[in-house]
Design an enzyme around this catalytic site. Structure first.
Site, PDB file in Angstrom:
ATOM      1  N   ASP A  47       4.998   6.533  10.273  1.00  0.00           N
ATOM      2  CA  ASP A  47       4.743   7.360   9.099  1.00  0.00           C
ATOM      3  C   ASP A  47       3.472   8.177   9.326  1.00  0.00           C
ATOM      4  O   ASP A  47       2.503   7.693   9.904  1.00  0.00           O
ATOM      5  CB  ASP A  47       4.598   6.456   7.869  1.00  0.00           C
ATOM      6  CG  ASP A  47       4.456   7.247   6.588  1.00  0.00           C
ATOM      7  OD1 ASP A  47       4.949   8.385   6.546  1.00  0.00           O
ATOM      8  OD2 ASP A  47       3.869   6.710   5.630  1.00  0.00           O
ATOM      9  N   HIS A  93      -0.191   1.751   2.934  1.00  0.00           N
ATOM     10  CA  HIS A  93       1.019   0.947   2.689  1.00  0.00           C
ATOM     11  C   HIS A  93       0.645  -0.460   2.261  1.00  0.00           C
ATOM     12  O   HIS A  93      -0.268  -1.050   2.799  1.00  0.00           O
ATOM     13  CB  HIS A  93       1.875   0.839   3.959  1.00  0.00           C
ATOM     14  CG  HIS A  93       2.291   2.157   4.507  1.00  0.00           C
ATOM     15  ND1 HIS A  93       2.473   2.369   5.845  1.00  0.00           N
ATOM     16  CD2 HIS A  93       2.550   3.335   3.902  1.00  0.00           C
ATOM     17  CE1 HIS A  93       2.832   3.622   6.049  1.00  0.00           C
ATOM     18  NE2 HIS A  93       2.879   4.234   4.886  1.00  0.00           N
ATOM     19  N   SER A 146      -1.944   2.227   7.436  1.00  0.00           N
ATOM     20  CA  SER A 146      -1.028   1.129   7.157  1.00  0.00           C
ATOM     21  C   SER A 146      -1.683  -0.173   7.602  1.00  0.00           C
ATOM     22  O   SER A 146      -2.773  -0.490   7.128  1.00  0.00           O
ATOM     23  CB  SER A 146       0.302   1.384   7.869  1.00  0.00           C
ATOM     24  OG  SER A 146       1.256   0.433   7.499  1.00  0.00           O
TER      25      SER A 146
END
Lengths: 192, 277
Positions: free
Chosen positions: A136, A42, A15
């Site tokens: 995540d 992401h 991310s």
């Protein structure tokens, strides 16, 4: 069944700071890598994906493309999850997409990719959680380990954002906590 | 071959039970995404495994609506991917305008975000009065919500920005009334919309459409089911009719795709029939 120490697919989740981290790994992968590499990074929702593909392609010796639904996760290719969709792997090794709700506030979610890939590749899956400022990937990595897959976590001290590696370690543990260079080396060794 | 995972076996038995006992056929759904949905329905129903959920579903009919709701197309957004709606208005609406009467079918309308998106665009293009819009879904509870046209206020800002990016001519807030935490869309937007239950898996042709909208529904289907539904769309469209799919959908493995021409690849807009010579 895979022979011990051999991986049949690689999944990577990242991310915040992910572009740099992913570039570093891709630049160090052997050009004759014989397995598919699938990554979730992401990013903003209206990004149509071409920018990330182009940026990463500059650093990668292997071809980089956006994962396309219904197509095979092909060996020797870096597949990126399209923005706005969860990316899943089907048992026949093909990609599928979903617009189901965000998981841990994100879509694509690393968890979704990891869990479906773990179902397919089981002990043959090599998964790596890199830098990121959320949780995540932690549940996903746990699924990978439960299926006997090999779990790598980027050293939180090296990570631009340590939260994602730390959350993954706390939830799932790992087979190795190493640098980006170490992750690339491990992929090269396990995926001849 | 390795032995199948117990969860995967339970998933197949769930699909079989839903079909045998309740007549809903999910066998053409791609398993990875279906598994996630069934697992989340099981969890919401306090079942530890899919197997537990199956056992209850066989004996307790009252559980069916919530299971069906949990397995159907999820929430969307108004004007999601604004640029594709801009393309729809620019490239398809001028042709629709040449028809005295326009039939539009949105297949899999879920909670209605996109049907109201379309209604607003038709209104602003001056085409709404001539349009008959069918919004269908196999999930009755989603249909009921779509018909109400009430959405959480939290979405208002993103949707307003999307609306402007899609080429909206006013302010999206002109079309709704804020009520506490919710937005109620203008009743007038519904005057030409018919909400109806239709299951792409089981039901057939019911209208002759000039435009079919089906975004991010076929992504949940296996190749054979995707192709069959594409055939249903072909049979439901007038010659030269338009089909709009989701941004990342691929027809590479659907033989019926050969009967469509790509009008705008990026926006996934297709036209039935061969290209002009």
């Amino acid at each position: 069944m895979t022979s011990a120490g051999r991986s049949t697919a690689v999944v990577i989740g990242c991310s915040t700071g992910g572009l740099h981290a992913l570039s570093t790994i891709l630049a160090a992968l052997r050009p004759d890598l014989a397995v598919p590499v699938i990554a979730v990074c992401h990013r903003g929702q209206d990004d149509d994906g071409t920018l990330l593909v182009e940026l990463l392609a500059q650093h990668s010796r292997l071809p980089v493309c956006e994962a396309e639904e219904r197509r095979l996760a092909a060996p020797g290719i870096i597949h990126l999850a399209p923005s706005g969709y969860h990316l899943l792997l089907e048992t026949d090794g093909r990609f599928m997409l979903s617009t189901d709700p965000r998981v841990r506030y994100v879509r694509p979610a690393v968890d979704v990719l990891f869990q479906s890939a773990a179902d397919v590749h089981r002990e043959g899956l090599l998964a790596a959680v890199l830098t990121g400022a959320n949780d995540d990937g932690a549940d996903g990595l746990l699924a990978v380990r439960r299926h006997g897959g090999y779990a790598l976590v980027q050293d939180p001290e090296e990570a631009e954002a340590p939260q994602m590696p730390l959350a993954a370690l706390k939830r799932a543990g790992a087979d190795a906590v190493i640098s980006l260079a170490g992750i690339a080396r491990t992929i090269n060794e396990r995926c001849p | 071959m390795p032995r199948p995972d117990p969860d995967d076996v339970e998933l197949e038995l769930f699909v079989r039970a839903l079909q045998l006992r309740h007549g809903y056929d999910f066998s053409g759904y791609a398993r990875a995404s279906l598994k996630r949905r069934v697992q989340s329905v099981a969890m919401a129903s306090q079942c530890k495994t899919i197997g537990e959920l199956t056992a209850k579903l066989i004996r307790e009919d009252a559980r069916l609506p919530s299971v069906i709701a949990g397995l159907s197309v999820p929430v969307s957004e108004m004007f999601r991917n604004p640029s594709v709606f801009k393309a729809l208005v620019a490239e398809v609406f001028p042709v629709l305008a040449s028809y005295p009467h326009i039939n539009i079918w949105q297949a899999g309308c879920a909670r209605g975000e996109e049907i109201y998106t379309l209604a607003i665009l038709l209104e602003e293009a001056g085409l709404y009065e001539r349009a008959q819009i069918y919004a269908t879904d196999f999930n009755d509870s989603a249909l009921a919500l779509a018909q109400e046209g009430i959405f959480p206020v939290a979405e208002a800002r993103t949707w307003s920005e999307n609306y402007l990016a899609a080429g909206g001519q006013h302010s999206l807030s002109d079309y709704w009334h804020a009520r506490y935490e919710h937005l109620k869309l203008d009743e007038k937007l519904k005057r030409n919309i018919t909400f109806a239950n239709h299951n792409l898996v089981a039901d057939g042709v019911f209208c002759e459409a000039h435009l079919i909208l089906c975004r991010n529904v076929l992504i949940y289907f296996t190749n054979p089911l995707q192709d069959r539904v594409l055939g249903l769309f072909r049979d439901s469209l007038v010659r030269g009719g338009y089909l709009m799919l989701g941004n990342k959908e691929s027809l590479s493995f659907a033989p019926n795709a050969g009967e469509f021409t790509v009008l705008n690849a990026r926006a996934r807009i297709y036209r039935l029939g061969l290209p002009q010579p």
